[in-house]
Design a protein around this motif. Structure first.
Motif, PDB file in Angstrom:
ATOM      1  N   SER A 243       0.829  -1.207   0.000  1.00 13.28           N
ATOM      2  CA  SER A 243       0.000   0.000   0.000  1.00 13.28           C
ATOM      3  C   SER A 243       0.863   1.256   0.000  1.00 13.28           C
ATOM      4  N   LYS A 244       1.926   1.237   0.789  1.00 11.74           N
ATOM      5  CA  LYS A 244       2.779   2.415   0.870  1.00 11.74           C
ATOM      6  C   LYS A 244       3.519   2.672  -0.438  1.00 11.74           C
ATOM      7  N   LEU A 245       3.911   1.592  -1.113  1.00 10.18           N
ATOM      8  CA  LEU A 245       4.624   1.714  -2.386  1.00 10.18           C
ATOM      9  C   LEU A 245       3.692   1.755  -3.586  1.00 10.18           C
ATOM     10  N   GLN A 246       2.392   1.492  -3.349  1.00 10.29           N
ATOM     11  CA  GLN A 246       1.444   1.352  -4.460  1.00 10.29           C
ATOM     12  C   GLN A 246       1.960   0.277  -5.434  1.00 10.29           C
ATOM     13  N   ALA A 247       2.415  -0.836  -4.860  1.00 10.83           N
ATOM     14  CA  ALA A 247       3.034  -1.909  -5.640  1.00 10.83           C
ATOM     15  C   ALA A 247       2.113  -3.117  -5.717  1.00 10.83           C
ATOM     16  N   PRO A 248       2.053  -3.787  -6.878  1.00 10.74           N
ATOM     17  CA  PRO A 248       1.234  -4.999  -6.993  1.00 10.74           C
ATOM     18  C   PRO A 248       1.829  -6.163  -6.216  1.00 10.74           C
ATOM     19  N   VAL A 249       0.948  -7.029  -5.723  1.00  9.23           N
ATOM     20  CA  VAL A 249       1.350  -8.242  -5.012  1.00  9.23           C
ATOM     21  C   VAL A 249       0.718  -9.434  -5.718  1.00  9.23           C
ATOM     22  N   ALA A 250       1.548 -10.404  -6.078  1.00  6.71           N
ATOM     23  CA  ALA A 250       1.047 -11.650  -6.671  1.00  6.71           C
ATOM     24  C   ALA A 250       1.451 -12.806  -5.777  1.00  6.71           C
ATOM     25  N   ALA A 251       0.761 -13.918  -5.931  1.00  7.83           N
ATOM     26  CA  ALA A 251       1.063 -15.118  -5.151  1.00  7.83           C
ATOM     27  C   ALA A 251       1.265 -16.281  -6.102  1.00  7.83           C
ATOM     28  N   ILE A 252       2.116 -17.228  -5.720  1.00 10.21           N
ATOM     29  CA  ILE A 252       2.148 -18.470  -6.482  1.00 10.21           C
ATOM     30  C   ILE A 252       0.974 -19.322  -6.022  1.00 10.21           C
ATOM     31  N   ASN A 253       0.641 -20.357  -6.792  1.00 10.88           N
ATOM     32  CA  ASN A 253      -0.589 -21.083  -6.482  1.00 10.88           C
ATOM     33  C   ASN A 253      -0.559 -21.776  -5.121  1.00 10.88           C
ATOM     34  N   ALA A 254       0.627 -22.148  -4.626  1.00 12.22           N
ATOM     35  CA  ALA A 254       0.712 -22.757  -3.302  1.00 12.22           C
ATOM     36  C   ALA A 254       0.317 -21.772  -2.208  1.00 12.22           C
ATOM     37  N   ALA A 255       0.363 -20.485  -2.516  1.00 12.64           N
ATOM     38  CA  ALA A 255       0.017 -19.445  -1.542  1.00 12.64           C
ATOM     39  C   ALA A 255      -1.343 -18.837  -1.844  1.00 12.64           C
ATOM     40  N   LYS A 256      -2.201 -19.578  -2.506  1.00 12.08           N
ATOM     41  CA  LYS A 256      -3.561 -19.117  -2.778  1.00 12.08           C
ATOM     42  C   LYS A 256      -4.227 -18.666  -1.476  1.00 12.08           C
ATOM     43  N   GLY A 257      -4.834 -17.481  -1.511  1.00 13.04           N
ATOM     44  CA  GLY A 257      -5.569 -16.992  -0.351  1.00 13.04           C
ATOM     45  C   GLY A 257      -4.719 -16.336   0.709  1.00 13.04           C
ATOM     46  N   VAL A 258      -3.386 -16.416   0.592  1.00 10.96           N
ATOM     47  CA  VAL A 258      -2.527 -15.789   1.598  1.00 10.96           C
ATOM     48  C   VAL A 258      -2.722 -14.272   1.579  1.00 10.96           C
ATOM     49  N   ILE A 259      -2.802 -13.699   0.372  1.00  9.02           N
ATOM     50  CA  ILE A 259      -3.110 -12.278   0.229  1.00  9.02           C
ATOM     51  C   ILE A 259      -4.611 -12.145  -0.037  1.00  9.02           C
ATOM     52  N   ASP A 260      -5.265 -11.282   0.711  1.00  8.54           N
ATOM     53  CA  ASP A 260      -6.696 -11.035   0.518  1.00  8.54           C
ATOM     54  C   ASP A 260      -6.941 -10.663  -0.945  1.00  8.54           C
ATOM     55  N   GLU A 261      -7.762 -11.457  -1.620  1.00 12.42           N
ATOM     56  CA  GLU A 261      -7.957 -11.260  -3.049  1.00 12.42           C
ATOM     57  C   GLU A 261      -8.841 -10.058  -3.367  1.00 12.42           C
ATOM     58  N   SER A 262      -9.389  -9.413  -2.320  1.00 12.83           N
ATOM     59  CA  SER A 262     -10.092  -8.155  -2.538  1.00 12.83           C
ATOM     60  C   SER A 262      -9.181  -6.950  -2.274  1.00 12.83           C
ATOM     61  N   PHE A 263      -7.935  -7.206  -1.903  1.00  9.77           N
ATOM     62  CA  PHE A 263      -6.949  -6.150  -1.652  1.00  9.77           C
ATOM     63  C   PHE A 263      -6.701  -5.371  -2.945  1.00  9.77           C
ATOM     64  N   ALA A 264      -6.669  -4.043  -2.831  1.00  8.51           N
ATOM     65  CA  ALA A 264      -6.576  -3.191  -4.028  1.00  8.51           C
ATOM     66  C   ALA A 264      -5.346  -3.481  -4.864  1.00  8.51           C
ATOM     67  N   HIS A 265      -4.258  -3.953  -4.247  1.00  8.01           N
ATOM     68  CA  HIS A 265      -3.006  -4.166  -4.983  1.00  8.01           C
ATOM     69  C   HIS A 265      -2.759  -5.640  -5.310  1.00  8.01           C
ATOM     70  N   TYR A 266      -3.744  -6.487  -5.065  1.00  3.99           N
ATOM     71  CA  TYR A 266      -3.571  -7.906  -5.393  1.00  3.99           C
ATOM     72  C   TYR A 266      -3.661  -8.104  -6.900  1.00  3.99           C
ATOM     73  N   ALA A 267      -2.625  -8.720  -7.473  1.00  4.67           N
ATOM     74  CA  ALA A 267      -2.553  -8.879  -8.927  1.00  4.67           C
ATOM     75  C   ALA A 267      -2.950 -10.271  -9.401  1.00  4.67           C
ATOM     76  N   GLY A 268      -3.084 -11.237  -8.494  1.00  2.00           N
ATOM     77  CA  GLY A 268      -3.500 -12.568  -8.906  1.00  2.00           C
ATOM     78  C   GLY A 268      -2.406 -13.604  -8.718  1.00  2.00           C
ATOM     79  N   ILE A 269      -2.620 -14.769  -9.336  1.00  2.00           N
ATOM     80  CA  ILE A 269      -1.687 -15.895  -9.233  1.00  2.00           C
ATOM     81  C   ILE A 269      -0.636 -15.786 -10.328  1.00  2.00           C
ATOM     82  N   TYR A 270       0.642 -15.903  -9.925  1.00  2.00           N
ATOM     83  CA  TYR A 270       1.731 -15.896 -10.904  1.00  2.00           C
ATOM     84  C   TYR A 270       2.312 -17.291 -11.039  1.00  2.00           C
TER      85      TYR A 270
END
Length: 576
Positions: A243-270
């Motif tokens: 949020s502070k950096l306005q940077a996107p966050v992605a997760a690998i599939n093993a980390a599905k759900g670790v980042i709130d998928e409604s989070f404004a900076h969530y970019a999806g599964i990489y």
């Protein structure tokens, strides 16, 4: 329990078994999973007498290890109790899975008497060869620490093993000889404190400065998370930093759900070519990528097509790599807290919202149920706070669904042991019975550990079990053997199992064959266990699952493999 002052430390006398149980309780473990055996009964009697922990007996040691894994994912630590040899080796697969998935569990093995070890006396549940170290060695590759407890080392080793599991987020193995549980020793009177050792001050400050400088200078910073972001408890820090950096966050599939998928900076599964487009762009075009706990294997990298930028910063629980520098003796949470304070806030990089999927047409309620309609219905069924389980098979389709906030995803992605989810369900239900638990499983995986449903019912848990009955190992048919008998399994009356495994059970069971049947089943109130058996065509499977299996066959069998024979592989578009 007499206490006394000893070289400045308050100590007391306790039996070894009582001290072990006390330390488990102090570490936050409230339940112990396992199977009784003559070598562990002394400790079990101490547990029963003290009431310190609640015993959860399972139908086998394998599912005990899966249950301890599921429990630890929600509780922070889990434990199981087995007996020498036969029990330890039965649990070994599940403990290895916890090692692969970075889950801290404590495997306690009631072992042969210390008297027999000292005198070389042959005992049952051994190899009858006079060697009593076989199982300590068997556990060495899949645990962070192992020890045989003795009256001389118990006070030190019990603490060391528990702290190692918690700090490293890995399993440990402890052998407790059956004749020492009631022996008294002097132990620390103070409670066990689960805490990280302090970071080296200079290394910490140097690491924070280097990482903050790189992130602040970047025009396209990004964050990629693996499961260690959750295991080491740094998800809030990562989201605050993003949020502070306005940077996107992605997760690998093993980390599905670790980042709130409604989070404004969530970019999806990489996952390389298998990525969601926005996630691939964010990760591969980043000029400063922070990867947290990243461990690439073929199932998390789109079959090795992931391409992380040069100079990617790799952060682990206790070390960070930045360029040529390796920073040891630092903790991830301290590093991230320092970086959050050090980087300036960015206001000119607005988050790019993920492209919304086109709404699917409502399914015809009279139509035969298909995988496509099934997963569309499941996505609509999910709600915030759910605990979701997948097993190897078409239930991996959950990875492609958007999860509501505060959901927890539990799967065996790296280890890939079928049947894991049923035991894990028992464990996580025990840790957090107040949450809604939804098991998504295929018939093949379910048959491996189906008996643990009896324990779930025995404890009056109320999960939702959604089972796909399509006659066998669909994910394997995509590798090889589209219609070969080795991928077929015996058909069961799955929906009848609750009343068979627990007579008098009040579970609601449904057998669904149409889209309307499924909607009716999903509308049932979850005031008791719900079991939904969905009948589907054996050749119907989601295209991404089949594509992954098809590519996996090329990796596994090579250019001369049998997968190239006509009609031997289930492929996307097979179902007409």
């Amino acid at each position: 329990m007499e206490s006394k002052q000893n070289t400045g430390d308050l100590t007391q006398r306790m039996t070894i078994g009582d001290f072990l149980l006390r330390r488990l309780e102090e570490a936050g473990i409230r339940h112990l999973f396992g199977v009784p055996g003559d070598y562990n009964l002394a400790l079990l009697q101490q547990l029963h007498d003290s009431g310190s922990l609640e015993w959860v007996g399972t139908t086998g040691e394998l599912t005990s290890s899966y249950a301890a894994d599921g429990y630890a994912r929600l509780n922070g630590l889990g434990a199981l109790l087995v007996t020498n040899g036969v029990g330890a080796l039965s649990a070994l697969n599940g403990v290895a899975g916890a090692y692969a998935e970075h889950v801290p569990i404590i495997c306690i093995c009631g072992s042969i008497p210390l008297r027999s070890i000292d005198r070389g006396l042959g005992m049952h549940h051994t190899m009858a060869d006079g060697n009593f170290d076989h199982f300590l060695r068997a556990y060495a590759p899949v645990t962070a620490a192992q020890a045989r407890i003795t009256p001389r080392n118990a006070a030190v080793e019990i603490d060391r093993l528990i702290l190692t599991a918690w700090r490293e987020k890995l399993p440990v193995y402890m052998e407790l000889p059956s004749d020492i549980a009631y022996l008294e020793i002097e132990v620390p009177a103070h409670a066990l404190v689960l805490a990280e050792p302090p970071s080296d001050p200079e290394r910490l400050q140097s690491c924070i400065a280097a990482l903050a400088q790189r992130l602040s200078a970047a025009t396209a910073p990004a964050i990629l998370v693996d499961t260690d972001a959750d295991r080491f408890g740094v998800v809030p820090e990562l989201m605050e930093l993003a949020s502070k950096l306005q940077a996107p966050v992605a997760a690998i599939n093993a980390a599905k759900g670790v980042i709130d998928e409604s989070f404004a900076h969530y970019a999806g599964i990489y996952g390389g070519k298998a990525s969601e487009p926005q996630a691939r762009e964010a990760i591969e075009s980043s000029d400063c990528l922070l990867a947290v706990g990243y461990r690439p294997i073929e199932v998390t990298t789109g079959d090795f097509t992931a391409t992380l930028p040069a100079g990617t910063i790799h952060a682990r629980g206790h070390a960070v790599d930045i360029g040529e520098e390796n920073y040891q003796a630092v903790t991830l949470k301290e590093v991230l807290r320092g970086v959050i304070e050090a980087v300036p806030a960015v206001t000119n990089r607005a988050p790019q919202p993920a492209a919304a999927a086109a709404p699917a047409a409502p399914a015809d309620s009279a139509a035969a149920l298909t995988q496509a309609a099934y997963w569309q219905a499941i996505e609509g069924y999910l709600r915030p706070g759910d605990v979701l389980y997948v097993d190897n098979g078409t239930s991996f389709s959950l990875l492609g669904l958007k999860l509501p906030p505060n959901c927890t995803f539990i799967g065996s992605i790296n280890w890939g042991s079928i049947g894991f989810s049923v035991g894990a369900l028992l464990g996580a239900l025990t840790a957090a019975p107040e949450r809604r638990h939804i098991l998504l499983v295929g018939d093949g995986s379910f048959q491996v550990t189906a008996q643990e449903l009896s324990t779930i019912l025995h404890h009056d848990h109320k999960p939702v079990i959604l089972l796909i009955n399509n006659g066998g190992y669909t994910i394997e048919r995509g590798y090889l053997g589209k219609t070969e008998p080795y991928n077929d399994i015996a058909n069961w009356s799955y929906a009848d199992l609750p009343k068979v495994l627990h007579p008098g059970a009040t579970a609601q069971s449904f057998v669904v064959k149409t889209c309307g049947d499924l909607q009716s089943a999903l509308a049932a109130p979850n005031d008791r266990l719900i079991f939904v058996e969905s009948i589907m065509d054996p050749c119907d499977a989601p295209a991404p699952i089949l594509h992954s299996s098809n590519v996996g066959a090329e990796l596994d069998y090579g250019p001369r493999g049998p997968q190239h024979r006509e009609n031997l592989q289930l492929r996307p578009g097979t179902l007409k």
